[in-house]
Every structure is written in structure tokens, then in C-alpha cells.
Design a protein around this motif. Sequence first.
Motif, PDB file in Angstrom:
ATOM      1  N   ALA A 113       0.856  -1.189   0.000  1.00  0.00           N
ATOM      2  CA  ALA A 113       0.000   0.000   0.000  1.00  0.00           C
ATOM      3  C   ALA A 113       0.886   1.231   0.000  1.00  0.00           C
ATOM      4  CB  ALA A 113      -0.900   0.015   1.224  1.00  0.00           C
ATOM      5  N   GLU A 114       0.431   2.239  -0.719  1.00  0.00           N
ATOM      6  CA  GLU A 114       1.148   3.513  -0.771  1.00  0.00           C
ATOM      7  C   GLU A 114       0.111   4.592  -0.474  1.00  0.00           C
ATOM      8  OE1 GLU A 114       3.453   4.539  -4.530  1.00  0.00           O
ATOM      9  OE2 GLU A 114       1.827   6.004  -4.507  1.00  0.00           O
ATOM     10  N   ILE A 115       0.353   5.360   0.570  1.00  0.00           N
ATOM     11  CA  ILE A 115      -0.650   6.347   0.993  1.00  0.00           C
ATOM     12  C   ILE A 115      -0.043   7.741   0.958  1.00  0.00           C
ATOM     13  CG2 ILE A 115      -2.239   7.051   2.850  1.00  0.00           C
ATOM     14  CD1 ILE A 115      -2.055   4.194   3.938  1.00  0.00           C
ATOM     15  N   ARG A 116      -0.763   8.673   0.367  1.00  0.00           N
ATOM     16  CA  ARG A 116      -0.332  10.078   0.371  1.00  0.00           C
ATOM     17  C   ARG A 116      -1.413  10.921   1.001  1.00  0.00           C
ATOM     18  NH1 ARG A 116       1.786  10.563  -5.739  1.00  0.00           N
ATOM     19  NH2 ARG A 116       3.559   9.198  -5.400  1.00  0.00           N
ATOM     20  N   VAL A 117      -1.015  11.727   2.004  1.00  0.00           N
ATOM     21  CA  VAL A 117      -1.955  12.673   2.596  1.00  0.00           C
ATOM     22  C   VAL A 117      -1.675  14.040   1.968  1.00  0.00           C
ATOM     23  CG1 VAL A 117      -2.808  13.705   4.724  1.00  0.00           C
ATOM     24  CG2 VAL A 117      -1.926  11.357   4.741  1.00  0.00           C
ATOM     25  N   HIS A 118      -2.714  14.631   1.392  1.00  0.00           N
ATOM     26  CA  HIS A 118      -2.560  15.932   0.748  1.00  0.00           C
ATOM     27  C   HIS A 118      -2.581  17.038   1.804  1.00  0.00           C
ATOM     28  CE1 HIS A 118      -4.675  13.575  -2.630  1.00  0.00           C
ATOM     29  NE2 HIS A 118      -3.380  13.557  -2.846  1.00  0.00           N
ATOM     30  N   PRO A 119      -2.117  18.259   1.443  1.00  0.00           N
ATOM     31  CA  PRO A 119      -2.074  19.355   2.431  1.00  0.00           C
ATOM     32  C   PRO A 119      -3.434  19.617   3.094  1.00  0.00           C
ATOM     33  CG  PRO A 119      -0.866  19.990   0.453  1.00  0.00           C
ATOM     34  CD  PRO A 119      -1.494  18.663   0.158  1.00  0.00           C
ATOM     35  N   THR A 120      -4.516  19.421   2.378  1.00  0.00           N
ATOM     36  CA  THR A 120      -5.835  19.702   2.958  1.00  0.00           C
ATOM     37  C   THR A 120      -6.404  18.520   3.740  1.00  0.00           C
ATOM     38  OG1 THR A 120      -6.793  19.003   0.877  1.00  0.00           O
ATOM     39  CG2 THR A 120      -6.474  21.377   1.187  1.00  0.00           C
ATOM     40  N   GLY A 121      -5.641  17.455   3.830  1.00  0.00           N
ATOM     41  CA  GLY A 121      -6.105  16.328   4.634  1.00  0.00           C
ATOM     42  C   GLY A 121      -6.878  15.270   3.874  1.00  0.00           C
ATOM     43  N   SER A 122      -7.014  15.463   2.556  1.00  0.00           N
ATOM     44  CA  SER A 122      -7.582  14.355   1.787  1.00  0.00           C
ATOM     45  C   SER A 122      -6.447  13.380   1.452  1.00  0.00           C
ATOM     46  CB  SER A 122      -8.288  14.861   0.531  1.00  0.00           C
ATOM     47  OG  SER A 122      -7.336  15.324  -0.407  1.00  0.00           O
TER      48      SER A 122
END
Lengths: 800, 289
Positions: A499-508
Amino acid sequence: MATTAERVEREAKLEGVGCARKRKEDPRFIQGKGNYVDDLKLPGTVFGVVVRSPYAHARIKSINKDKALKLPGVLAVLTANDLKPLKLHWMPTLAGDVQAVLADEKVCFQYQEVAMVIAENRYIAADGADLVEVEYEELPAVVDPHKALEPNAPVIRDDIKDKKEAGQGPRRHHNHIFTWEVGDKAGTDKVFQSAEVTVKQAMVNPRVHPCPLETCGCVASFDKVRGELTVYMTSQAPHVIRTVVSLLSGLPESKIRVVSPDIGGGFGNKVGVYPGYVCAIVASIVLGRPVKWIETRIENLATTAFARDYHLVGELAADKNGRIKALRVNVIADHGAFNSHAQPTKWPAGLFSICTGSYDIPVAHVKVDGVYTNKAPGGVAYRCSFRVTEAVHLIERMIDVLAQKLNVDKAEIRMRNFIKREQFPYTSALGWQYDSGDYHTALKKVLDAVNYPALRKEQEEKRKRGELMGIGLCTFTEIVGAGPTKACDILGIGMFDSAEIRVHPTGSVIARMGTITQGQGHATTYAQIIASELGLPSENIQIEEGDTSTAPYGLGTYGSRSTPVGGAATAMAARKIRDKARKIAAHLLEVPEGDLEWDIDRFKVKGVPGQEKTMKEIAWAAYNNVPEGMEMGLEAVDYYDPPNFTYPFGAYLAVVDIDRYTGETKVRRFYALDDCGTRINPMIIEGQIHGGLTEAFAVAMGQKLEFDEGGNLLSNSLMDYFVPTAAETPKWELDHTVTKSPHHPIGAKGVAESPHVGGIPCLNNAVVDAFAHLGVTDMEMPHTAYSVWKTIHKLGLDKR
Amino acid sequence: MIPATFEYHAPSNLKEAIRLLGEHNSGAKILAGGHSLLPMMKLRFAAPAHLIDLNRVPELKGIREQGGMIRIGAMTTENEIIASELLRTKCPLLPEAARQIADPQVRNCGTVGGDIAHGDPGNDHPAIALATEASFVLTGPKGERTVAADGFFLGTYSTQLQADEILTEIRVPAIGKGTGWAYCKLKRKTGDFATAAAAVQLQLDGNTCKKIVIALTNVAPTALKAKDAAALLTGKTIDDKLIEQAAQKVMSICDPAEDLRGDREYKTHMAAEMTRRAIRLALERAKGK
């Protein structure tokens, strides 16, 4: 201080683990906006249609393409001779054998691939296929695996007839593939010699087909200028396919992209590499145009990946109280014309050795012999973990046979033999380490719910009146989540997942996994795991799978491995992100990390109300205000190698009423208790169980690939191959217990296959139980009205 | 699953349809609901050069009563038969049987005429037509002729319909007082053909069976009329013993083909069982129970 109500509300907003949120996929599907491989319309696409053998066994004397090539719009006709220079007329199988891509000198099963006609559209391709003239010399066919092992049986595989080995150990006959043994033979034999009671029963798991709604197919598109190949296909394992395509074609893996778009069901049918894919890829490389190949229903049922065809003999040794002392099993496994079964490479009979089931059996021995016949190649796990359905069927039938012999109640004999709760982790006689379970509680709950004694009393009264009522039990243990890389690999690639997870600056969040959903609801459930781990609402968590150019490498979705392996990778990757988030929170709040505590969706300074940072705030800070020396961003990757399999279990009970004049069986009641550990989305679990039970009902009551003696497939359409509709399907009553997996990061075990694995033996046991008082110990599936009537008629129960 | 090339014709009246059929004769096939023909074409078991679609011929539709006879246009769909109040009261065996044909989607397209004209012993309407003593109107270039259902079916896919004729109407006598009816069909699943089925229509006078017709589906190359079984029951008060004797008579005329639905023995036994059930149900209905 936050009030309890406020905390409950915050948690509910996340829609995390335990929430029965609606499936994110459904608005697309129910509006007809799914995107399946046959929906794909690339400019310049041409179509391939396969020319297939009408015979189950024949020598090819000649192939004449002239008429087909003269038809306007036909671009090419591929045969084995065309593939030979590329060394692609045969391909290696996962099981160490080879399989003909296009028939080389002979055909070994009906509908085998002989040629592919490529034309401007699918209509011309179909006309062209009709014009390919193939001259055959018919040979005697053998469809029964027992007959295939007779000394004078026809030689099916001329190509390896003198070879002593076909990739999985020594062979002893020209149609023999392998012998696989596990357990303590001497110890088992010794127990049988001195046992107070022994029982022996032959049984068959007939050849069936997973029959997904969408058949197999692909669009292969080779870009001659860039030298890049893109293959869109209905695959349960796109990354592995990319590796296989690279090994076969010589193209670097980096120049191959495999995309699994929406998949209309897999159930094991879409794990393998099929000749149609290879031909479409070759044709695209040669023509430089996208080539589409889509199976018809007949082609799907007749050629791509069947399941089962296990011919078993089970034996139990026990004391006079019904305590089992030993298990002995001998299996003839019909693998068809080529050994292309889809299993982890080191396991020629998959995980069949889970066949000691839920019972504490001191010693056991299993022997499986693989055999070639003139039937389609394969052997996949149809909605089950590698041969677990066969294993559960065996032990659940045997324990009933033992109960009948000893005149002990079928629920009681199970209670006497269950592995006890305090024995976990439990190592079975055949070497598996069961992680957790509580079998007594599960069965007791079911028996209480249905008022089991009352059912048995009703049955006794009905028997006096000559009526046929059966009560079936199945208390199964599954083994899913392949698997620990020390034990499981495919072509040398360990069966981890990622799994590869990215959290964007706005929290999505965007997350990509190495698995691929085919109806399991990954976009919904993976998001729930991340939501609970990161305290970010699942609504804003996007899941992507199936594109090898964007997703991390994974082994795919089958054998209920997505939650046990992919779900674990997801939790672990999320935890890496949370660890970083904690550091950022400490930095923002200017306290040591140790002063912080996690609270649903935020880090709080212990004992200082109001001093807190939500994950949303931390996500923003991750892109502009991180501690000195820390990299910006908030993302993580995890490749999860599970320490063990997971062992979901269940207790099922079925009640059937049989019409003694027609043989029709009505499933009056089916009560299914499942324990899959932590329940991520209860609604999706229920949906999975409904689907699995329905497929179990299909297999037990109607599905079988029937052949005549000449090897002609008789059940090659949905008229004769049973797929139940809502009209036939019984009502399912569901229940559950929760026994968490101790080694899985969130305690989950996998569930989609349990109802299939447990449901078939339960229904089978119920039908046989209706005749148990007359000395019947086995009836061959499927239990169609015709098949059941034969037993009735033989026993004279239909006399007026 | 792609048919061979064919030419498609969509005549707007019966005259034009018959003209087209005459022109292309043996190379043409009539398309009604398409649920038998199209699968055969997709499998290339049938490859007609011309397909004449009757779906735009309005005079072949509709159900009406004329002189004690119910006239059903050959292009009337199964769902229209099920929905017909006229049939429910005057020929109740038809909607009862239609409800057991295939599934709702098929019944939306499948027609009574197509079902009969195809001559498939697995179809349900042939036995229903025998049991209701229906007759068929066959229209050709020389006009129309009327033939009884009894004798129309010659063998599998073979009927008295000539290559230049179209089955245009089915005529069914309205039932009289004291009539009971039943269609009992054993099938493997929704959408399947019968393993065996029995159609019964009988008329009681008090407790005496004044008249009874028994017809069977899919247990011989054509639908069968069980005349000896009916004769046994005619003029008698039907009891369990007589029903059993009739069932035995039914078994003696069955000549089914073995397939995955069952062997000859099973199908023969099931024809008898469906007959027992149909007679009992028809009796109950005749007695107004």
C-alpha cells in the motif's frame, strides 16, 4: 475535556473500521457507468477470434488459412507455426509445466485454441474463424482421471511422454503429473491398525467453473514508436501478469503497463495467463494496432480455469466415543491437459493440508496425485483459498460419516473433537499454525438460535412418515491470506502485498494498493482502515488499484488475501504516516513526543485540555512547517510480509426438505455464523457472505462441467451450467462472533470465501443427512433433482 | 456468438410478409420473439440468408372472442397472454402455462405463435394447444387454412406448416361449466425448459369426469396427447387409484431423449408425476375448491 458524546460524534464522522457505510463503488455501477475491458474503444482497434478444436483429442493434419485470409477485412491468422519463431507457441505454467498457446501438432481438449483470426471488426473476425480449415485425425479421449492412470490409457501429452518429471517431482505414468505427500504416514498407519473404530468414504468434488458475469478478455496495444506495450485486461493479478509478459516477450518490465479496469467478478477465473492474451499481445506487436479479444460464454466455460475435479478417499480412526485419533486422505486430482493450476508455486495441492479442519487430530497423512486428462487445463481456487473447499468438504463429510457409524449426534461429535479456545495458537498435525479460534462458542450459538433439538425431533417424526428432511452442519476453518513469503511465492515472487498512501495538504488522501477489487469493495473498506488509523474522514480517501504504472507491486486479489495482506499493508503504511504526524504535532505544540496521546483524529498534550492538533492541521503543516531535518510531505509505502496466514472460521447449519417423488430439494433454512476477526464494514461482510453462500448453493445443488465419454463438454452454456437467480436462491440468516487475529495489525482475517468453502459442505451434508437413517453416507454433488431422485428411486422411497 | 451475415426484412403487413417469404422461400426464416431462432443463429446452427421480422405486422397481435372461440394473434407475447382477463376466464390454462415459461424478460418478447411454429418439443404451448383442443390458422400465398393442434406436430422442429406459410392465429374454445385445468412443469431453474410437464383440462358433471384431455411436454420428439390415459378417466369418478392407472398409461407413451435434465427413466417417471399432480389440481379447480 471532550465529552463522550463529542468523541462518539467525531469518531462517527470518520466512517472508519466497524462502520456499515455504503459502497463508494456503487453509484457508478448502478448507473451503468462502470468501465469494463470490452467498453474500451481505442482508435484503430482490431479484433481477434480464436479457432477452437471440436475434438477433445486429435492430431492436427493440416491447417489451411487461405480462405480466411482472402476474406476482406481479415488481417492475419495466427497458428502455432507463426508463434514458433518467437518461441511463444508454448508457454510455461505457474506449476512448472508448459501449455500450448496454439495447438502444436495435436489438440488435447475440446475447444483448445488452434488459431486466432485478427480482423478489422469482430463480425469479420467471426466469419474468418469459420473459414479456417483444420483437418483432424481423432484420437481416443480420456476424461476420467482414474482411467487416465490405467496402463493402456491414451498418451495425452506426447511432448513430455518420456519425461520422468513435469515440474513437480517424479511421475510414474505417462498421464501422471506429480505425487504430493504431507504428514506422518507411518504414525498414521499405526493408529489405524489399532483403532477402536475406523471409517472410510470415497467422494468427489466435481469439476466446476467460477463463471464470472464478465468473461475474460483483453485489449493489447503496442506502440511501435515508443516500444511500449499496454495491456488492459480482466486480471486479478495485474502486476504478476506484467512480470510474466516481460519474461515471455523479452520486453523490459518498465515498458509494459497492465491495467485491470472494472472487473465483473473473478472468483479465481481471472488469475491465470490464457492463450487468448498471448495471441492478442503478439498480434498487436506484429500489427502495431490495438487488438481486442473477448471470450464468449462458451469459451469461458470451456477453456479458462475450471475448479475442483478432486476425487477423494478419506479415512478416520477414532475411539468408541468418537474422539478422532487419525486422518488419512488419498486424492486423485484431475488437472486437465496441461498442469496450469494457479497455486503458490511450492504447493501442488494448494493448501489442501488444512483438511484436519477445526478438529484436534493427533496425526494425519495426505497424498495427492495429479493426473492429465483430455479436459481443459487449470485448477483454480473458485471463491476459496487454494484447494480449501476440497479440504473442508473432505473433513466435514468424514466427521458426519463417523457420527453415523457411532450413532452420535452430528453436532455432538463436533463438540467432542473441536480444538479448544485455550489451545490457540494451535499447530495442526499437518503443520499449520492456527492463529485464533473459538469453535465451541460459535457452534453453540448456532444450535441455540435454530433450536437444534426441536429440528432433530421434527426430522425423527417426518422420517416415520416417510418424508425426507435433512439437517446439515459445517464447522469449518479456512486458511487465507497467502501468504508468508517464506512459504508462498509465485514464480519466485513472495506473496507480500503493498500500500502507498499520500496525505494531501488539505487532509484528503490518495492510496494505491497492489491488490485489485472485483466486487469486494476495496475502495470502501481500505478507506475505512486508513480513516481509523489516520483520523481523516473516509469520504475524502480515494483508493486506486489495478494500474501497474501507478500502484505499488502486489500479488493481487484471490484466496481472501486482500484484507489479511493488502489491508495489513494499508494499516502499516498509515501507521508510518501517523508516526511522522506525531513528530510534526510535537513540533507544532512545542512539547516532547512522549507528552502526546492519540485521540481519534488528533494528538493531544496529556493533561492539558485544548492543547491539541488535528490530523487536518498536521497535514497542512507537513507541507510548510516540519521539524528541522525532517522531509516535507506526508506519505508512506508498506510492503507487508504476513507472519502467518489467518484462519477465519464459522458454524453453518442448513435444513432441507426433499420431494420424494421428483427429487427436488428445498433449502428451508440456512443459518451462517462467521468469525472473520475484526469487522471492517459489516454491510460489505454481509454482502460477501450472501454472495459466497449463493455460489455455494450453486455448486452444491447444480453446477458441474459435464463431459461425455468422448470429452465433449455438455454443459457449455448457462442453460446447462447452473447460475442461480434470486428466484432459486434461499434466504440466508447471518450471525457472527469476533475472534481477532493476533498477528494482523487490525485483527482482521478475510471473509469473502468462507461462505463458499463452508456453504458447500453444509448443503451437501444436509442432503445426505436426509438419507442417513437409510445407511447413505455420501451422494455425489451436485444435488440436482435428477441426481437426488436416483438415490430415492434406488431406495424405493418413491413407491406409491 | 456472432451470426453469419443475413438480410433483414421488416414487413408492415401480412400480405407483404407472405410475399417476402415466397420470394426467399427456403433461404428465409420468420422472426417472431427471437428466443429460439436468435440463439441458434448466434451459434451458427442456423444461418438463414433472410430474416423476416413479423414484429411490425399489427394484424398478428391481439386476443379477442368470436363465437365461443378465443382468437389469439400469433405475435401475441407471453406477457400479453398472462395479462389477458379474457384468457384468465375463458382459457385459463394458457396464462397458467405462460407464467411458467422462461423468465419475465423472455416473456416480454417471446410469442405464442413462435413457440408453436418452432416445433420444439421443449416448448410449452404445443401441449397446451393439445390440452385445450386448439386449432391453428396457417396463411400462405393461396389464402388460409385451419388445422387442429392434434396432428400438427410431426417431429422435432417439424410441423404441418409449409415453407411458404405463416402461423397467423391460434383458436382456442372457451371452457364450459365445471372445467378444471392445470399445467404442472418440473424444471431445473428459472428459464429452463421442462424436464417433463403435464397439461390437463377436464370437465366434471357432478362428480363424473365428462371429458378430460392430458398432454405432455418434452418427453418425446413432439408434445404428446395421452389419449389412453384420458379414456381411462372419462365417464368415471376420478379417485387416487384411477389417477395412478392414468399415470402408468402416460409412462407407456413417453419416448424422451436423455440429456442433463435426466435419463429416459427419470423423465418418464416425472411425466407420470406431473400428470398425477395436474389431474389432482384440475379436479380441485373443477370442484371450485
